[in-house]
Motif scaffolding. Structure first.
Motif, PDB file in Angstrom:
ATOM      1  N   ILE A  31      42.747  51.336  34.978  1.00 51.36           N
ATOM      2  CA  ILE A  31      43.396  50.019  34.058  1.00 51.36           C
ATOM      3  C   ILE A  31      44.572  49.704  34.745  1.00 51.36           C
ATOM      4  N   ASN A  32      45.472  50.857  35.446  1.00 49.20           N
ATOM      5  CA  ASN A  32      46.784  50.514  36.018  1.00 49.20           C
ATOM      6  C   ASN A  32      46.490  49.693  37.417  1.00 49.20           C
ATOM      7  N   GLU A  33      45.577  50.261  38.255  1.00 50.23           N
ATOM      8  CA  GLU A  33      45.081  49.503  39.213  1.00 50.23           C
ATOM      9  C   GLU A  33      44.967  47.942  38.903  1.00 50.23           C
ATOM     10  N   ALA A  34      43.839  47.935  38.002  1.00 49.24           N
ATOM     11  CA  ALA A  34      43.668  46.389  37.619  1.00 49.24           C
ATOM     12  C   ALA A  34      44.721  45.593  37.326  1.00 49.24           C
ATOM     13  N   VAL A  35      45.669  45.973  36.484  1.00 51.84           N
ATOM     14  CA  VAL A  35      46.586  45.171  35.837  1.00 51.84           C
ATOM     15  C   VAL A  35      47.776  45.005  37.171  1.00 51.84           C
ATOM     16  N   LEU A  36      48.000  46.131  37.944  1.00 52.21           N
ATOM     17  CA  LEU A  36      48.860  46.167  39.051  1.00 52.21           C
ATOM     18  C   LEU A  36      48.279  45.052  39.930  1.00 52.21           C
ATOM     19  N   SER A  37      47.148  44.930  40.019  1.00 58.02           N
ATOM     20  CA  SER A  37      46.520  44.073  41.403  1.00 58.02           C
ATOM     21  C   SER A  37      46.718  42.621  40.588  1.00 58.02           C
ATOM     22  N   LEU A  38      46.606  42.352  39.566  1.00 59.79           N
ATOM     23  CA  LEU A  38      46.723  41.011  39.042  1.00 59.79           C
ATOM     24  C   LEU A  38      48.326  40.699  39.024  1.00 59.79           C
ATOM     25  N   LEU A  39      49.137  41.629  38.712  1.00 58.20           N
ATOM     26  CA  LEU A  39      50.533  41.376  38.905  1.00 58.20           C
ATOM     27  C   LEU A  39      51.055  41.036  40.218  1.00 58.20           C
ATOM     28  N   CYS A  40      50.458  41.599  41.235  1.00 63.20           N
ATOM     29  CA  CYS A  40      50.829  41.639  42.686  1.00 63.20           C
ATOM     30  C   CYS A  40      50.300  40.167  43.078  1.00 63.20           C
ATOM     31  N   LEU A  41      49.023  39.884  42.790  1.00 69.21           N
ATOM     32  CA  LEU A  41      48.622  38.563  42.938  1.00 69.21           C
ATOM     33  C   LEU A  41      49.612  37.427  42.467  1.00 69.21           C
ATOM     34  N   GLU A  42      50.044  37.613  41.377  1.00 68.88           N
ATOM     35  CA  GLU A  42      50.968  36.641  40.580  1.00 68.88           C
ATOM     36  C   GLU A  42      52.294  36.609  41.455  1.00 68.88           C
ATOM     37  N   GLN A  43      52.773  37.769  41.722  1.00 71.17           N
ATOM     38  CA  GLN A  43      54.019  37.652  42.347  1.00 71.17           C
ATOM     39  C   GLN A  43      54.176  37.197  43.666  1.00 71.17           C
ATOM     40  N   GLN A  44      52.882  37.276  44.439  1.00 69.75           N
ATOM     41  CA  GLN A  44      52.886  36.841  45.747  1.00 69.75           C
ATOM     42  C   GLN A  44      52.306  35.476  45.809  1.00 69.75           C
ATOM     43  N   GLY A  45      52.232  34.694  44.755  1.00 69.56           N
ATOM     44  CA  GLY A  45      51.827  33.332  44.661  1.00 69.56           C
ATOM     45  C   GLY A  45      50.465  33.022  44.648  1.00 69.56           C
ATOM     46  N   ALA A  46      49.558  34.012  44.150  1.00 65.66           N
ATOM     47  CA  ALA A  46      48.200  33.628  44.430  1.00 65.66           C
ATOM     48  C   ALA A  46      47.650  33.353  42.751  1.00 65.66           C
ATOM     49  N   SER A  47      46.486  32.569  42.557  1.00 67.50           N
ATOM     50  CA  SER A  47      46.005  32.514  41.294  1.00 67.50           C
ATOM     51  C   SER A  47      44.521  33.562  41.476  1.00 67.50           C
ATOM     52  N   TYR A  48      43.980  33.699  40.306  1.00 66.74           N
ATOM     53  CA  TYR A  48      42.917  34.348  40.358  1.00 66.74           C
ATOM     54  C   TYR A  48      41.842  34.268  39.073  1.00 66.74           C
ATOM     55  N   GLN A  49      40.774  34.703  39.388  1.00 60.89           N
ATOM     56  CA  GLN A  49      39.771  34.699  38.157  1.00 60.89           C
ATOM     57  C   GLN A  49      38.826  36.104  38.267  1.00 60.89           C
ATOM     58  N   CYS A  50      38.945  36.866  36.945  1.00 63.11           N
ATOM     59  CA  CYS A  50      38.138  38.052  36.978  1.00 63.11           C
ATOM     60  C   CYS A  50      36.858  37.939  36.656  1.00 63.11           C
ATOM     61  N   PHE A  51      35.968  38.760  37.449  1.00 62.93           N
ATOM     62  CA  PHE A  51      34.480  38.720  37.265  1.00 62.93           C
ATOM     63  C   PHE A  51      34.341  40.399  37.020  1.00 62.93           C
ATOM     64  N   ALA A  52      33.026  40.450  36.279  1.00 63.33           N
ATOM     65  CA  ALA A  52      32.343  41.750  36.205  1.00 63.33           C
ATOM     66  C   ALA A  52      30.931  41.685  35.748  1.00 63.33           C
ATOM     67  N   PRO A  53      30.064  42.615  36.300  1.00 61.97           N
ATOM     68  CA  PRO A  53      28.708  42.778  36.188  1.00 61.97           C
ATOM     69  C   PRO A  53      28.378  42.858  34.759  1.00 61.97           C
ATOM     70  N   ASP A  54      27.339  41.672  34.243  1.00 61.16           N
ATOM     71  CA  ASP A  54      26.985  41.853  32.750  1.00 61.16           C
ATOM     72  C   ASP A  54      25.748  42.809  32.690  1.00 61.16           C
ATOM     73  N   ARG A  55      26.122  44.057  32.698  1.00 58.43           N
ATOM     74  CA  ARG A  55      24.922  45.153  32.616  1.00 58.43           C
ATOM     75  C   ARG A  55      25.671  46.129  32.000  1.00 58.43           C
ATOM     76  N   GLU A  56      24.862  47.282  31.666  1.00 54.69           N
ATOM     77  CA  GLU A  56      25.392  48.515  31.009  1.00 54.69           C
ATOM     78  C   GLU A  56      25.998  49.313  32.183  1.00 54.69           C
ATOM     79  N   GLN A  57      26.967  49.917  31.792  1.00 56.59           N
ATOM     80  CA  GLN A  57      27.714  50.816  32.710  1.00 56.59           C
ATOM     81  C   GLN A  57      26.851  52.386  32.962  1.00 56.59           C
ATOM     82  N   MET A  58      27.015  52.996  33.892  1.00 55.67           N
ATOM     83  CA  MET A  58      26.149  54.245  34.366  1.00 55.67           C
ATOM     84  C   MET A  58      26.325  55.249  32.966  1.00 55.67           C
ATOM     85  N   HIS A  59      27.367  55.257  32.437  1.00 47.71           N
ATOM     86  CA  HIS A  59      27.523  56.240  31.156  1.00 47.71           C
ATOM     87  C   HIS A  59      28.888  55.926  30.517  1.00 47.71           C
ATOM     88  N   VAL A  60      28.950  56.303  29.322  1.00 48.74           N
ATOM     89  CA  VAL A  60      30.418  56.484  28.643  1.00 48.74           C
ATOM     90  C   VAL A  60      31.301  57.672  28.959  1.00 48.74           C
TER      91      VAL A  60
END
Length: 217
Positions: free
Chosen positions: A19-48
């Motif tokens: 979570i920290n890495e994901a949020v920091l990635s989005l923050l750094c993109l915004e700080q450096q003037g980029a836009s973004y769109q998040c994606f993720a696989p629509d599937r069950e994760q390996m385990h919980v």
């Protein structure tokens, strides 16, 4: 303004995107003037994993896309909808989800396979000459994406470095606050929580990674 596709592998360090890495990635993109769109696989994760105990949650299953939507505040799309032509770069935060839900490195090691939809998308970015940033454990997929000899880092973990080399990559040691760039392959990697002892350390390295990715875009 560069537009970046960000791939999330769930929600939570032990079974999804860190979570920290994901949020920091989005923050750094915004700080450096980029836009973004998040994606993720629509599937069950390996385990919980129960993140309080660190143990598997028996009988429980979760969807990678639904879980990743927690981080993206609902602004996320299925990985299958991502198109290379719509973006200038690709960025993948780490967490065990990268090694469990985007590939199976967590269980197969150097004999891993990469999830097909993600592999096709990432290779599409590479073929198009668009840069890719992989964070934390995600660089284990670098050679599978960009081919033999791809230079990358997870910091200084000897076992993971050996596996990267065995899979055709070339591991480079790297301090937590920096990134490593393979300019020929347009691959940028940083250790983040493979080494980070604090959010600030992870932020420094992820910021450098994002800066280098955008410079190549």
């Amino acid at each position: 303004m560069s537009k970046v596709a960000v791939i999330l592998a769930g929600c939570g360090v032990y079974d999804g995107a860190e979570i920290n890495e994901a949020v920091l990635s989005l923050l750094c993109l915004e700080q450096q003037g980029a836009s973004y769109q998040c994606f993720a696989p629509d599937r069950e994760q390996m385990h919980v994993i129960n993140h309080l105990s660190g143990e598997p949650a028996e009988g429980e299953s979760r969807n990678v896309l639904v879980e990743a939507a927690r981080i993206a505040r609902g602004n996320i799309k299925p990985l299958a909808e991502a198109r290379v032509e719509d973006f200038d770069a690709l960025l993948v935060p780490g967490g065990f989800g990268a090694a469990k839900n985007l590939c199976d490195f967590a269980v197969a090691g150097e004999n891993m396979t990469v999830q097909e939809d993600f592999l096709q998308l990432a290779r599409g970015f590479h073929r198009a000459g668009k840069p890719i940033g992989l964070i934390c454990i995600a660089p284990v997929m670098a050679a599978a994406i960009c081919g033999e000899g791809t230079r990358c880092t997870v910091g200084n973990d000897p076992d993971v470095a050996a596996a990267i080399n065995a899979m055709g990559g070339q591991h480079l040691e790297c301090p937590v606050t920096e990134a490593r760039v393979d300019a020929e392959k347009k691959m940028v990697t940083t250790p983040a929580y493979m080494l980070a002892g604090s959010v600030a350390e992870a932020y420094a390295g992820i910021g450098d990674c994002v800066k280098e990715v955008l410079a190549l875009a």
